[in-house]
Motif scaffolding. Structure first.
Motif, PDB file in Angstrom:
ATOM      1  N   TYR A  26      -9.222  -6.281   6.456  1.00  0.00           N
ATOM      2  CA  TYR A  26      -9.893  -5.031   6.841  1.00  0.00           C
ATOM      3  C   TYR A  26      -9.377  -3.845   6.035  1.00  0.00           C
ATOM      4  N   VAL A  27      -8.092  -3.884   5.633  1.00  0.00           N
ATOM      5  CA  VAL A  27      -7.535  -2.806   4.804  1.00  0.00           C
ATOM      6  C   VAL A  27      -8.180  -2.828   3.422  1.00  0.00           C
ATOM      7  N   LYS A  67     -11.804  -1.625   3.551  1.00  0.00           N
ATOM      8  CA  LYS A  67     -11.919  -0.179   3.731  1.00  0.00           C
ATOM      9  C   LYS A  67     -11.584   0.559   2.445  1.00  0.00           C
ATOM     10  N   GLU A  87      -2.615   0.915  14.892  1.00  0.00           N
ATOM     11  CA  GLU A  87      -3.844   0.224  15.252  1.00  0.00           C
ATOM     12  C   GLU A  87      -4.834   0.299  14.083  1.00  0.00           C
ATOM     13  N   LYS A  88      -5.739  -0.673  14.018  1.00  0.00           N
ATOM     14  CA  LYS A  88      -6.702  -0.737  12.923  1.00  0.00           C
ATOM     15  C   LYS A  88      -7.532   0.537  12.780  1.00  0.00           C
ATOM     16  N   TRP A  94       3.696  -1.207   8.987  1.00  0.00           N
ATOM     17  CA  TRP A  94       2.464  -0.855   9.710  1.00  0.00           C
ATOM     18  C   TRP A  94       2.371  -1.523  11.078  1.00  0.00           C
ATOM     19  N   ARG A 116      -7.915   2.726   9.307  1.00  0.00           N
ATOM     20  CA  ARG A 116      -9.227   2.941   8.694  1.00  0.00           C
ATOM     21  C   ARG A 116      -9.524   4.428   8.524  1.00  0.00           C
TER      22      ARG A 116
END
Length: 320
Positions: A176-177, A180, A149-150, A145, A154
């Protein structure tokens, strides 16, 4: 190989009579799909659809597209010390874009398992396209990955509401993964981490995925504290794989960090409620030796297809 497959088709079409059927497009589609299951991906997408309209239609059958396995495809890349950390040459990106375009059009949204090679670097547009065309995805194997980008990650996860299983890479800030997934994927139950599982990450899993049932953190450095957090906090966990891990324990200063040679009774007692607690801490084990040689952060590119292996069958791509 091509001659044998052609003879196989000829044998099928001659079953109902003494003379061969001259029109290939008249072959029963169910029989044709059964035959096409024996073809590899590149034959299926580049050769078969060109024969006739009926064969192209057969290539769209859902039976052929439950899994899109791209683990044979790698990018031509150079690692960089700074962001984006990986440079992928233009021909590699174009090849992947073209391949995804054909496969995802033929699959008609029926792909449930999507597998990328550990050295296949997907960009934001490619991931977004895959997310839009695979709305029924249940399992994603995506260990690379670095180029994404984040926001793109998402957006993709938001599309995959039926996602149940993820093999994820080592990320600098993976929380953050997980957050989400917790918000978007209510059926999520299996996770494989191809990187370090520290105390912060373990705490994040407990906070946001408390109903996780299967977890693999094999071949990495894992602190005893993080392991305790997982065992105590993931109350629904049924299977935990820590095979070939370097298990560490922080001691009061000035004592150095201690590497455990075996699990103590307190850990084994906490793990006794699990259906499966998979461990290996043997000096004679080759995989344990490799984890130690790589200092708890496996360089999978050195070991060919070993990244596909897992002691948990539902997370394995290549069987032991």
């Amino acid at each position: 190989m091509e001659f044998q497959k052609k003879r196989k088709i000829e044998a099928v079409v001659m079953e109902k009579g003494d003379s061969p059927v001259r029109r290939w497009e008249d072959l029963n589609i169910n029989i044709l799909v059964t035959i096409l299951l024996s073809f590899d991906l590149f034959q299926l997408i580049y050769a078969i659809p060109q024969v006739c309209r009926a064969w192209r239609l057969a290539c769209c059958d859902p039976l052929l597209w439950k899994t899109l396995d791209l683990s044979v495809l790698q990018s031509n890349f150079i690692r960089l010390p700074l962001k984006p950390y990986v440079y992928v040459d233009s021909p590699s990106e174009k090849k992947l874009t073209g391949l995804l375009n054909i496969c995802l059009n033929l699959s008609r949204g029926n792909i449930q398992t999507l597998i990328f090679h550990t050295n296949l670097y997907v960009n934001d547009n490619q991931l977004t396209f895959a997310a839009e065309r695979c709305p029924r995805l249940k399992r994603l194997v995506m260990p690379a990955w670095e180029k994404l980008e984040k926001p793109a990650i998402r957006r993709a996860i938001r599309k995959w509401k039926d996602l149940e299983s993820l093999t994820m890479p080592s990320l600098e800030k993976p929380a953050y993964v997980i957050k989400k997934i917790a918000r978007s994927c209510k059926k999520f139950s299996e996770l494989k981490i191809m990187g370090t599982c520290d105390i912060l990450f373990a705490s994040t899993l407990v906070s946001f995925l408390p109903n996780l049932k299967v977890l693999s953190v094999r071949c990495t450095e894992l602190s005893k504290h993080a392991l305790v957090i997982l065992l105590e906090g993931l109350t629904q966990l049924k299977v935990l794989n820590i095979s070939h891990c370097i298990i560490t324990e922080d001691l009061p200063p000035p004592a150095p960090m201690k590497i455990l040679t075996e699990l103590d009774e307190s850990i084994l007692e906490k793990a006794s409620r699990l259906d499966k607690f998979l461990t290996c801490m043997s000096d004679s084990c080759i995989m344990c030796q490799r984890t130690r040689n790589d200092k708890g952060f496996m360089r999978w590119y050195k070991y060919e297809d070993l990244w596909k292996v897992d002691e948990v069958k539902s997370l394995a791509i290549l069987k032991l």
